[in-house]
Design a protein around this motif. Structure first.
Motif, PDB file in Angstrom:
ATOM      1  N   ASP A 263     -26.802   3.517  -3.293  1.00  0.00           N
ATOM      2  CA  ASP A 263     -27.452   3.915  -2.041  1.00  0.00           C
ATOM      3  C   ASP A 263     -28.462   5.020  -2.284  1.00  0.00           C
ATOM      4  O   ASP A 263     -29.512   5.082  -1.623  1.00  0.00           O
ATOM      5  CB  ASP A 263     -26.413   4.394  -1.016  1.00  0.00           C
ATOM      6  CG  ASP A 263     -25.818   3.251  -0.220  1.00  0.00           C
ATOM      7  OD1 ASP A 263     -26.275   2.111  -0.391  1.00  0.00           O
ATOM      8  OD2 ASP A 263     -24.893   3.495   0.585  1.00  0.00           O
TER       9      ASP A 263
ATOM     10  N   PHE B 125     -32.121   4.280  -2.787  1.00  0.00           N
ATOM     11  CA  PHE B 125     -32.889   3.743  -1.662  1.00  0.00           C
ATOM     12  C   PHE B 125     -33.016   4.731  -0.502  1.00  0.00           C
ATOM     13  O   PHE B 125     -33.847   4.535   0.380  1.00  0.00           O
ATOM     14  CB  PHE B 125     -32.250   2.451  -1.170  1.00  0.00           C
ATOM     15  CG  PHE B 125     -32.275   1.343  -2.181  1.00  0.00           C
ATOM     16  CD1 PHE B 125     -33.399   0.543  -2.324  1.00  0.00           C
ATOM     17  CD2 PHE B 125     -31.203   1.116  -3.018  1.00  0.00           C
ATOM     18  CE1 PHE B 125     -33.447  -0.476  -3.267  1.00  0.00           C
ATOM     19  CE2 PHE B 125     -31.225   0.102  -3.971  1.00  0.00           C
ATOM     20  CZ  PHE B 125     -32.357  -0.697  -4.096  1.00  0.00           C
ATOM     21  N   GLU B 126     -32.189   5.760  -0.508  1.00  0.00           N
ATOM     22  CA  GLU B 126     -32.288   6.779   0.537  1.00  0.00           C
ATOM     23  C   GLU B 126     -31.938   8.140  -0.046  1.00  0.00           C
ATOM     24  O   GLU B 126     -31.069   8.257  -0.910  1.00  0.00           O
ATOM     25  CB  GLU B 126     -31.353   6.450   1.710  1.00  0.00           C
ATOM     26  CG  GLU B 126     -29.904   6.274   1.319  1.00  0.00           C
ATOM     27  CD  GLU B 126     -29.064   5.694   2.446  1.00  0.00           C
ATOM     28  OE1 GLU B 126     -28.083   6.347   2.828  1.00  0.00           O
ATOM     29  OE2 GLU B 126     -29.400   4.596   2.919  1.00  0.00           O
ATOM     30  N   VAL B 127     -32.643   9.157   0.394  1.00  0.00           N
ATOM     31  CA  VAL B 127     -32.472  10.511  -0.142  1.00  0.00           C
ATOM     32  C   VAL B 127     -31.106  11.069   0.251  1.00  0.00           C
ATOM     33  O   VAL B 127     -30.663  10.924   1.390  1.00  0.00           O
ATOM     34  CB  VAL B 127     -33.591  11.436   0.375  1.00  0.00           C
ATOM     35  CG1 VAL B 127     -33.357  12.879  -0.057  1.00  0.00           C
ATOM     36  CG2 VAL B 127     -34.941  10.961  -0.135  1.00  0.00           C
ATOM     37  N   LYS B 128     -30.445  11.698  -0.720  1.00  0.00           N
ATOM     38  CA  LYS B 128     -29.171  12.367  -0.490  1.00  0.00           C
ATOM     39  C   LYS B 128     -29.376  13.882  -0.518  1.00  0.00           C
ATOM     40  O   LYS B 128     -30.438  14.374  -0.897  1.00  0.00           O
ATOM     41  CB  LYS B 128     -28.152  11.962  -1.561  1.00  0.00           C
ATOM     42  CG  LYS B 128     -27.897  10.461  -1.644  1.00  0.00           C
ATOM     43  CD  LYS B 128     -27.206   9.941  -0.398  1.00  0.00           C
ATOM     44  CE  LYS B 128     -26.859   8.466  -0.542  1.00  0.00           C
ATOM     45  NZ  LYS B 128     -26.184   7.921   0.659  1.00  0.00           N
TER      46      LYS B 128
ATOM     47  N   LYS C 252     -32.335  18.079  -1.907  1.00  0.00           N
ATOM     48  CA  LYS C 252     -32.443  16.647  -1.644  1.00  0.00           C
ATOM     49  C   LYS C 252     -32.824  15.916  -2.935  1.00  0.00           C
ATOM     50  O   LYS C 252     -33.627  16.422  -3.723  1.00  0.00           O
ATOM     51  CB  LYS C 252     -33.473  16.386  -0.552  1.00  0.00           C
ATOM     52  CG  LYS C 252     -33.052  16.954   0.804  1.00  0.00           C
ATOM     53  CD  LYS C 252     -34.049  16.649   1.896  1.00  0.00           C
ATOM     54  CE  LYS C 252     -33.568  17.185   3.245  1.00  0.00           C
ATOM     55  NZ  LYS C 252     -34.530  16.897   4.326  1.00  0.00           N
TER      56      LYS C 252
ATOM     57  N   TRP D 160     -32.733  11.804  -5.240  1.00  0.00           N
ATOM     58  CA  TRP D 160     -32.437  10.393  -5.424  1.00  0.00           C
ATOM     59  C   TRP D 160     -31.434  10.281  -6.565  1.00  0.00           C
ATOM     60  O   TRP D 160     -31.457  11.097  -7.481  1.00  0.00           O
ATOM     61  CB  TRP D 160     -33.691   9.615  -5.821  1.00  0.00           C
ATOM     62  CG  TRP D 160     -34.857   9.771  -4.894  1.00  0.00           C
ATOM     63  CD1 TRP D 160     -35.870  10.681  -4.994  1.00  0.00           C
ATOM     64  CD2 TRP D 160     -35.128   8.995  -3.721  1.00  0.00           C
ATOM     65  NE1 TRP D 160     -36.760  10.522  -3.952  1.00  0.00           N
ATOM     66  CE2 TRP D 160     -36.326   9.483  -3.158  1.00  0.00           C
ATOM     67  CE3 TRP D 160     -34.487   7.923  -3.101  1.00  0.00           C
ATOM     68  CZ2 TRP D 160     -36.897   8.947  -2.010  1.00  0.00           C
ATOM     69  CZ3 TRP D 160     -35.048   7.393  -1.955  1.00  0.00           C
ATOM     70  CH2 TRP D 160     -36.231   7.900  -1.419  1.00  0.00           C
TER      71      TRP D 160
ATOM     72  N   GLU E 226     -36.357  15.051  -4.759  1.00  0.00           N
ATOM     73  CA  GLU E 226     -36.888  14.251  -3.648  1.00  0.00           C
ATOM     74  C   GLU E 226     -38.317  13.778  -3.905  1.00  0.00           C
ATOM     75  O   GLU E 226     -38.699  12.677  -3.507  1.00  0.00           O
ATOM     76  CB  GLU E 226     -36.832  15.070  -2.360  1.00  0.00           C
ATOM     77  CG  GLU E 226     -37.295  14.319  -1.134  1.00  0.00           C
ATOM     78  CD  GLU E 226     -37.239  15.167   0.128  1.00  0.00           C
ATOM     79  OE1 GLU E 226     -37.354  14.598   1.231  1.00  0.00           O
ATOM     80  OE2 GLU E 226     -37.092  16.412   0.011  1.00  0.00           O
TER      81      GLU E 226
ATOM     82  N   ARG F  77     -39.093  10.042  -6.853  1.00  0.00           N
ATOM     83  CA  ARG F  77     -38.250   8.873  -6.684  1.00  0.00           C
ATOM     84  C   ARG F  77     -38.307   7.985  -7.928  1.00  0.00           C
ATOM     85  O   ARG F  77     -39.393   7.672  -8.433  1.00  0.00           O
ATOM     86  CB  ARG F  77     -38.695   8.064  -5.468  1.00  0.00           C
ATOM     87  CG  ARG F  77     -37.767   6.877  -5.186  1.00  0.00           C
ATOM     88  CD  ARG F  77     -38.122   6.148  -3.920  1.00  0.00           C
ATOM     89  NE  ARG F  77     -37.148   5.090  -3.660  1.00  0.00           N
ATOM     90  CZ  ARG F  77     -37.200   4.286  -2.606  1.00  0.00           C
ATOM     91  NH1 ARG F  77     -38.169   4.426  -1.712  1.00  0.00           N
ATOM     92  NH2 ARG F  77     -36.269   3.358  -2.442  1.00  0.00           N
TER      93      ARG F  77
ATOM     94  N   SER G   3     -35.451  -3.438  -2.033  1.00  0.00           N
ATOM     95  CA  SER G   3     -34.342  -3.766  -1.142  1.00  0.00           C
ATOM     96  C   SER G   3     -33.005  -3.726  -1.878  1.00  0.00           C
ATOM     97  O   SER G   3     -32.914  -4.115  -3.049  1.00  0.00           O
ATOM     98  CB  SER G   3     -34.546  -5.160  -0.533  1.00  0.00           C
ATOM     99  OG  SER G   3     -33.372  -5.614   0.106  1.00  0.00           O
ATOM    100  N   LYS G   4     -31.972  -3.288  -1.175  1.00  0.00           N
ATOM    101  CA  LYS G   4     -30.616  -3.301  -1.716  1.00  0.00           C
ATOM    102  C   LYS G   4     -30.112  -4.723  -1.952  1.00  0.00           C
ATOM    103  O   LYS G   4     -29.132  -4.920  -2.670  1.00  0.00           O
ATOM    104  CB  LYS G   4     -29.657  -2.585  -0.765  1.00  0.00           C
ATOM    105  CG  LYS G   4     -29.934  -1.118  -0.554  1.00  0.00           C
ATOM    106  CD  LYS G   4     -28.928  -0.539   0.434  1.00  0.00           C
ATOM    107  CE  LYS G   4     -29.291   0.867   0.852  1.00  0.00           C
ATOM    108  NZ  LYS G   4     -28.336   1.397   1.859  1.00  0.00           N
TER     109      LYS G   4
END
Length: 209
Positions: free
Chosen positions: A19, A22-25, A32, A34, A112, A115, A128-129
């Motif tokens: 995950d 595909f989305e910043v943590k 922040k 990847w 961040e 990527r 896409s996942k």
């Protein structure tokens, strides 16, 4: 800012908790990033990873000899985690994370603004996942970097710059969608129209030894 090694390419690895690609943590300190987890079979050599880690440590902490002693004395936190140890188990259930036993694992990350590049076997972008999920296999381009935290001390981590998908794998926990063919069945409604209903989801060495 810390020091970092040169980039290097890994052998074939498995990815988990994708995950974060595909989305910043965000970590506990508000940074922040990847990232994902990389699983390395224990039968594989860690030499290329250790070389990069030592390169970064030597640049940051006074040369290779001093850095090696700090690593061996565990003054520097190791980035290599044991999939058969406590860190390879779920904090919620105590059970091993799927796919982790028999592997070393690395929690790889990039800031961040950086990527990681994700490409498929034909070097086409993966966006896409549905194309890359936890359990797939691939080759990564990584670098090692140092950190120094007032609460946690000194340590090494690996940054991820690129991941190329090599082949699909059985889905693991940690994101990447649901295997519809495995968990869904065709159900007829009262009017005879068939509906697809989801029934369930799939739950969630060397110098540094």
């Amino acid at each position: 800012m810390g020091s970092r090694s040169e980039q290097f390419k890994t052998g074939l690895v498995r990815v988990a908790f994708v995950d974060g690609l595909f989305e910043v943590k965000e970590d506990d300190w508000g940074n922040k990033y990847w990232g994902c987890t990389i699983l390395i079979p224990k039968s594989d050599s860690l030499a290329v990873y250790e070389k990069a880690a030592l390169e970064a440590a030597a640049a940051e902490w006074g040369g290779a000899e001093k850095a090696m002693k700090m690593i061996k004395d565990k003054i520097i936190h190791s980035p290599f985690l044991d999939g058969d140890g406590p860190q390879g188990k779920s904090k919620a259930t105590g059970e091993p994370h799927a796919g982790f036993p028999g592997h070393w694992f690395l929690r790889v990350k990039s800031g961040e603004a950086y990527r990681p590049v994700l490409v498929d076997q034909k070097k086409l972008p993966i966006v896409s996942k549905d194309k890359l999920w936890s359990g797939c296999f691939g080759y990564s381009v990584l670098h090692s970097f140092t950190w120094d935290n007032p609460k946690k001390g000194k340590g090494l981590t690996f940054g991820i710059d690129m991941l190329q998908l090599a082949k699909e794998g059985d889905r693991l926990g940690g994101g990447g969608g649901v295997d519809v063919d495995k968990w869904a069945e065709t159900i007829a409604d009262e009017g005879g129209t068939e509906l697809v209903a989801t029934l369930a989801s799939k739950g969630a060495g060397g110098l540094f030894g």
